[in-house]
Design a protein around this motif. Sequence first.
Motif, short mmCIF file in Angstrom:
data_model
loop_
_atom_site.label_atom_id
_atom_site.label_comp_id
_atom_site.label_asym_id
_atom_site.label_seq_id
_atom_site.Cartn_x
_atom_site.Cartn_y
_atom_site.Cartn_z
N GLY A 1 16.71 13.26 -10.18
CA GLY A 1 15.80 13.87 -11.13
C GLY A 1 14.79 12.95 -11.78
N CYS A 2 14.66 11.73 -11.31
CA CYS A 2 13.68 10.82 -11.89
C CYS A 2 12.26 11.26 -11.50
N ARG A 3 11.35 11.12 -12.42
CA ARG A 3 9.95 11.36 -12.13
C ARG A 3 9.41 10.14 -11.38
N VAL A 4 8.83 10.38 -10.21
CA VAL A 4 8.31 9.31 -9.36
C VAL A 4 6.80 9.50 -9.23
N ILE A 5 6.05 8.46 -9.55
CA ILE A 5 4.59 8.53 -9.53
C ILE A 5 4.07 7.50 -8.54
N GLU A 6 3.60 7.96 -7.38
CA GLU A 6 3.05 7.05 -6.38
C GLU A 6 1.56 6.86 -6.65
N LEU A 7 1.15 5.61 -6.76
CA LEU A 7 -0.24 5.29 -7.09
C LEU A 7 -0.98 4.84 -5.84
N GLY A 8 -0.80 5.57 -4.75
CA GLY A 8 -1.44 5.23 -3.49
C GLY A 8 -0.71 5.88 -2.33
N GLU A 9 -1.14 5.56 -1.13
CA GLU A 9 -0.57 6.14 0.08
C GLU A 9 0.21 5.09 0.87
N ARG A 10 1.23 5.50 1.57
CA ARG A 10 1.94 4.61 2.49
C ARG A 10 1.08 4.38 3.71
N GLN A 11 1.17 3.17 4.24
CA GLN A 11 0.34 2.81 5.39
C GLN A 11 1.19 2.04 6.39
N SER A 12 1.27 2.53 7.61
CA SER A 12 2.00 1.84 8.67
C SER A 12 1.05 0.90 9.40
N LEU A 13 1.51 -0.30 9.68
CA LEU A 13 0.72 -1.31 10.39
C LEU A 13 1.36 -1.57 11.75
N ASN A 14 0.66 -2.33 12.58
CA ASN A 14 1.25 -2.71 13.86
C ASN A 14 2.57 -3.45 13.65
N GLN A 15 2.59 -4.26 12.61
CA GLN A 15 3.82 -4.94 12.21
C GLN A 15 3.91 -4.87 10.69
N GLY A 16 4.95 -4.27 10.18
CA GLY A 16 5.09 -4.17 8.75
C GLY A 16 4.58 -2.85 8.21
#
Length: 464
Positions: free
Chosen positions: A308-323
């Motif tokens: 039930g925690c409020r989660v605030i994402e301040l951006g988007e996830r980004q997949s890289l070739n590595q990492g």
Amino acid sequence: MADARALQARLEQQRHAFAAEPFPSAETRRDRLAHLADMTRHHRDEISQAIHQDFGHRAEAETRLAEVFPLLQAVGHARRHLKDWMRPRRAGVPWRLQPARARIYRQPLGVVGIIAPANYPWSLALLPAVDALAAGDRVMIKPSEQTPATSELMAKLAARYFDGDELRVVTGDADTARAFAALPFDHLLFTGSPRVGREVAKAAAANLTPVTLELGGKTPAIVADDADLSHAARRIAFGKWLNAGQTCIAPDHVLIDAARLPAFIEAIRGAVKGFYPDGTASNDYSALLGEPARQRLEGVLDEARDHGCRVIELGERQSLNQGTKLPPTLVIDPTANLAIMQEEVFGPWLPVIGVRDFDAALARVANGPSPLALYAFTDDPARRRRLLEQSRSGGVVFNDTLWHYAVPALPFGGIGESGMGAYQGEAGFLRFSHQRSVFLQARHNAVGLLNPPYRKWLMRLLGL
């Protein structure tokens, strides 16, 4: 076994070289330090590229700021102060033993081992080496197997700039690291997690090898009711999302008056937007190191959401070739039993917890494990004094984050769960030195009167 035998042979080579030169001159030590600086200064672009390759993406400015600059600054500080650090110190002699004299000689230990972590693979391997070389020791380094490109570059450059019996870099996997920790060094420094730190301490104990452990922990940031929220948010955002939160002294969580929590969230939003206008796509925002780190972080965040925690994402996830780049993310008011509050976050999640007031925040910190750093945003001298007197931590910073690490004259180290021992500057010089007690008896003295048979009148005269 082959690794262990090869490592033992290299250690013996350094021991033999140390025995032939057990007290290097100031000029020799300064020369070795200059080689360390040249090795970093002349190859900073290669260092940045190697770290970038290991992370998938590491902001070049962060590598220069957190890997190159601290090392060059530490070398300059050590070279400037070295002769004073090496000078014997006088020690007072009780009047009953005078006219004898006493001195404390700062003597090199021998061979120092360094086991380095992956989050800052250049600086956290070589900064302790600055202190050890200044102290006159030989140095053997085991960099992290999680950063193979950086480790191979370090080994190649070390072989070019140093004789192997002065400074040697040993690459290899986790088995190599375990064999390394079991070597009978004269001192062993480890930077990493408390779990691995315990294993290192056990391995060193078999040889009675003294250890320095730098272990991190849950570093709190307290925002008092007199703090400027905009300033606090910018400084916390800088400290938290440098290297995507993969910093042992990054703010782990924020404690703030509950009434100011909504305004702080907005201030953090503004700070993140100002630092990274393109979000995680910004070249100034770094990636996580390795898939296990991503899986661990996503697991603790999912648990917080499920509870039930409020989660605030301040951006988007980004997949890289590595990492992977995970965005700056706020987790509001997680309970103490959740994993995100039980273990060091070491990533871009920032728990923000509303408390009653500054005293409640201070009590929470004082009653918890001792962190590697403690940050407090307040201009109240009385509150600052109470914080210093009523809490324990490796270091304290008021109205900022991280920058105490950039002051070479300040010892850096933890206490309790966050580690043992400190290095950097003169504290590091002493960490890797033996303070040898020397007593110089005068030719004409009265201590012979203390020989048996003992005289009662003399004992009374001397107050014994």
